[in-house]
Design a protein around this motif. Structure first.
Motif, PDB file in Angstrom:
ATOM      1  N   THR A  28       0.824  -1.213   0.000  1.00  0.00           N
ATOM      2  CA  THR A  28       0.000   0.000   0.000  1.00  0.00           C
ATOM      3  C   THR A  28       0.856   1.261   0.000  1.00  0.00           C
ATOM      4  N   VAL A  29       1.837   1.341   0.883  1.00  0.00           N
ATOM      5  CA  VAL A  29       2.657   2.553   0.944  1.00  0.00           C
ATOM      6  C   VAL A  29       3.501   2.712  -0.322  1.00  0.00           C
ATOM      7  N   ALA A  30       3.927   1.594  -0.920  1.00  0.00           N
ATOM      8  CA  ALA A  30       4.693   1.678  -2.158  1.00  0.00           C
ATOM      9  C   ALA A  30       3.822   2.200  -3.296  1.00  0.00           C
ATOM     10  N   LEU A  31       2.599   1.708  -3.398  1.00  0.00           N
ATOM     11  CA  LEU A  31       1.693   2.167  -4.458  1.00  0.00           C
ATOM     12  C   LEU A  31       1.287   3.622  -4.247  1.00  0.00           C
ATOM     13  N   LYS A  32       1.135   4.034  -3.000  1.00  0.00           N
ATOM     14  CA  LYS A  32       0.797   5.437  -2.729  1.00  0.00           C
ATOM     15  C   LYS A  32       1.881   6.369  -3.278  1.00  0.00           C
ATOM     16  N   ALA A  33       3.147   5.999  -3.039  1.00  0.00           N
ATOM     17  CA  ALA A  33       4.248   6.834  -3.509  1.00  0.00           C
ATOM     18  C   ALA A  33       4.348   6.821  -5.034  1.00  0.00           C
ATOM     19  N   LEU A  34       4.122   5.673  -5.636  1.00  0.00           N
ATOM     20  CA  LEU A  34       4.227   5.569  -7.090  1.00  0.00           C
ATOM     21  C   LEU A  34       3.088   6.298  -7.793  1.00  0.00           C
ATOM     22  N   ALA A  35       1.881   6.195  -7.253  1.00  0.00           N
ATOM     23  CA  ALA A  35       0.719   6.795  -7.922  1.00  0.00           C
ATOM     24  C   ALA A  35       0.669   8.306  -7.738  1.00  0.00           C
ATOM     25  N   GLY A  36       0.915   8.770  -6.522  1.00  0.00           N
ATOM     26  CA  GLY A  36       0.886  10.209  -6.268  1.00  0.00           C
ATOM     27  C   GLY A  36      -0.463  10.839  -6.538  1.00  0.00           C
ATOM     28  N   ARG A  37      -1.528  10.110  -6.327  1.00  0.00           N
ATOM     29  CA  ARG A  37      -2.858  10.658  -6.599  1.00  0.00           C
ATOM     30  C   ARG A  37      -3.273  11.623  -5.485  1.00  0.00           C
ATOM     31  N   ARG A  78      -1.020  11.067  -1.421  1.00  0.00           N
ATOM     32  CA  ARG A  78      -0.986   9.617  -1.215  1.00  0.00           C
ATOM     33  C   ARG A  78      -2.407   9.076  -1.058  1.00  0.00           C
ATOM     34  N   SER A  79      -3.210   9.267  -2.061  1.00  0.00           N
ATOM     35  CA  SER A  79      -4.606   8.855  -1.972  1.00  0.00           C
ATOM     36  C   SER A  79      -4.841   7.427  -2.437  1.00  0.00           C
ATOM     37  N   PHE A  80      -4.070   6.968  -3.428  1.00  0.00           N
ATOM     38  CA  PHE A  80      -4.323   5.652  -4.039  1.00  0.00           C
ATOM     39  C   PHE A  80      -3.207   4.668  -3.713  1.00  0.00           C
ATOM     40  N   PRO A  81      -3.588   3.485  -3.191  1.00  0.00           N
ATOM     41  CA  PRO A  81      -4.920   3.057  -2.723  1.00  0.00           C
ATOM     42  C   PRO A  81      -5.131   3.448  -1.268  1.00  0.00           C
ATOM     43  N   SER A  82      -6.329   3.222  -0.778  1.00  0.00           N
ATOM     44  CA  SER A  82      -6.633   3.554   0.612  1.00  0.00           C
ATOM     45  C   SER A  82      -5.964   2.572   1.560  1.00  0.00           C
ATOM     46  N   GLY A  83      -5.160   3.087   2.487  1.00  0.00           N
ATOM     47  CA  GLY A  83      -4.521   2.233   3.474  1.00  0.00           C
ATOM     48  C   GLY A  83      -5.506   1.682   4.491  1.00  0.00           C
ATOM     49  N   HIS A  84      -6.484   2.492   4.893  1.00  0.00           N
ATOM     50  CA  HIS A  84      -7.507   1.999   5.810  1.00  0.00           C
ATOM     51  C   HIS A  84      -8.262   0.829   5.182  1.00  0.00           C
ATOM     52  N   SER A  85      -8.629   0.990   3.917  1.00  0.00           N
ATOM     53  CA  SER A  85      -9.398  -0.048   3.234  1.00  0.00           C
ATOM     54  C   SER A  85      -8.583  -1.325   3.060  1.00  0.00           C
ATOM     55  N   SER A  86      -7.338  -1.194   2.619  1.00  0.00           N
ATOM     56  CA  SER A  86      -6.522  -2.388   2.386  1.00  0.00           C
ATOM     57  C   SER A  86      -6.246  -3.138   3.689  1.00  0.00           C
ATOM     58  N   LEU A  87      -5.943  -2.403   4.759  1.00  0.00           N
ATOM     59  CA  LEU A  87      -5.649  -3.053   6.039  1.00  0.00           C
ATOM     60  C   LEU A  87      -6.904  -3.688   6.631  1.00  0.00           C
ATOM     61  N   ALA A  88      -8.029  -2.979   6.557  1.00  0.00           N
ATOM     62  CA  ALA A  88      -9.272  -3.524   7.105  1.00  0.00           C
ATOM     63  C   ALA A  88      -9.685  -4.797   6.377  1.00  0.00           C
ATOM     64  N   TRP A 143     -13.705   7.035  -4.151  1.00  0.00           N
ATOM     65  CA  TRP A 143     -14.293   5.701  -4.126  1.00  0.00           C
ATOM     66  C   TRP A 143     -13.358   4.660  -4.742  1.00  0.00           C
ATOM     67  N   SER A 144     -12.709   5.028  -5.850  1.00  0.00           N
ATOM     68  CA  SER A 144     -11.811   4.066  -6.496  1.00  0.00           C
ATOM     69  C   SER A 144     -10.625   3.697  -5.601  1.00  0.00           C
ATOM     70  N   ASP A 145     -10.238   4.607  -4.710  1.00  0.00           N
ATOM     71  CA  ASP A 145      -9.144   4.316  -3.780  1.00  0.00           C
ATOM     72  C   ASP A 145      -9.522   3.197  -2.818  1.00  0.00           C
ATOM     73  N   ILE A 146     -10.744   3.266  -2.279  1.00  0.00           N
ATOM     74  CA  ILE A 146     -11.133   2.259  -1.293  1.00  0.00           C
ATOM     75  C   ILE A 146     -11.425   0.920  -1.958  1.00  0.00           C
TER      76      ILE A 146
END
Length: 286
Positions: free
Chosen positions: A99-108, A138-148, A219-222
């Motif tokens: 999740t943190v790697a994709l957040k940095a790469l996407a930069g949304r 760091r919007s994409f993807p949602s860390g809360h959603s992925s962890l939950a 929505w697409s992030d979650i």
């Protein structure tokens, strides 16, 4: 073996923390007049600390409620607990790392990006707090959603393995003349089992949806976070924990010793003539 697993698990979290702190998100041009980034900045509905605490404690609760067997020897319980909890925490650690790697790469940009950026200076750089601006990319993807969903899907996999109906032949070995339930009772039991297995998804969905209500994610992030966390959890569960889950028909595990258990997840033994051992650890239902 346990020490190696613990070190590798800690390495996942160290790598995730390093990426989170050191890797700057990709900077893409953002129109501050765009309504997609013009939402109000609101506090978290579900705090990060609460989600991390749940991710740490829920697997412990699931093990204590479903897998701990007071009749089994201590070394057997310890071994099963270690394998199960390692699988759960591996699912959480890999999910956080990806999740943190994709957040940095996407930069949304997040929906509240404009409120954090404030305005652009002559160089096209946001005039807001640089740390908050970086976090707002760091919007994409949602860390809360992925962890939950990582925790929820792992729990659901465990519930499915423990509550799944056992084949008639296996059931007959445990009870030579079982009383067959009526069709209505069987249907109700199947529905109750389905609701219980999918209940963790509802809780994870509430966490994920909260991220759109507090304007931290699109929505697409979650949705992406849910797919990521769920996929990692299923793989982690089957990679390590499935062969160590007891069957609900198991009458006793007190006859087992540590020598009956696999020594590595890559060398799960085939079912033995001892049907109780096979049933106890799910080897006939994989």
């Amino acid at each position: 073996r346990a020490m190696v697993d613990a070190v590798l698990l800690a390495g996942l979290w160290v790598a995730a923390a390093a990426i989170e702190r050191r890797a700057l998100p990709f900077v893409r041009p953002v129109d501050l007049a765009d309504g997609a980034v013009g939402a109000q900045l609101l506090p978290d509905i579900v705090p990060v600390w609460a989600l991390l605490l749940a991710a740490a404690l829920v697997p412990l609760g699931v093990y204590a409620a479903l897998l701990f067997d007071r009749r089994a020897p201590l070394d057997v319980n310890c071994y099963i607990a270690a394998q199960f909890l390692l699988a759960a925490y591996e699912a959480v650690g890999v999910t956080v790392l990806l999740t943190v790697a994709l957040k940095a790469l996407a930069g949304r940009p997040r929906p509240h990006f404009a409120a954090v950026c404030v305005a652009y200076d002559a160089r096209g750089v946001c005039t807001g707090d640089p740390l908050k601006v970086a976090e707002a990319r760091r919007s994409f993807p949602s860390g809360h959603s992925s962890l939950a969903f990582a925790v929820a899907c792992f729990v659901s996999c465990t519930l499915h393995a423990v509550l799944a109906p056992v084949a008639p032949a296996a059931a007959a070995r445990k009870s030579p003349s079982p009383a067959a339930p009526s069709a209505a009772a069987a249907a109700l039991l199947a529905l109750a089992r389905l609701l219980l297995i999918t209940a963790p998804w509802l809780l994870a969905s509430l966490v994920a949806v909260s991220r759109t209500r507090d304007n931290h994610h699109h929505w697409s992030d979650i949705v992406a976070g849910a797919l990521l966390g769920g996929a990692v959890a299923v793989v982690a569960f089957h990679n390590r924990a499935l062969a160590f889950l007891p069957s609900p028909l198991s009458a006793s595990s007190s006859h087992l010793s540590l020598s009956d258990l696999p020594t590595t997840t890559a060398s799960v033994p085939t079912p033995r003539a001892d049907a109780d051992v096979a049933l106890n650890y799910g080897l006939t239902s994989v």
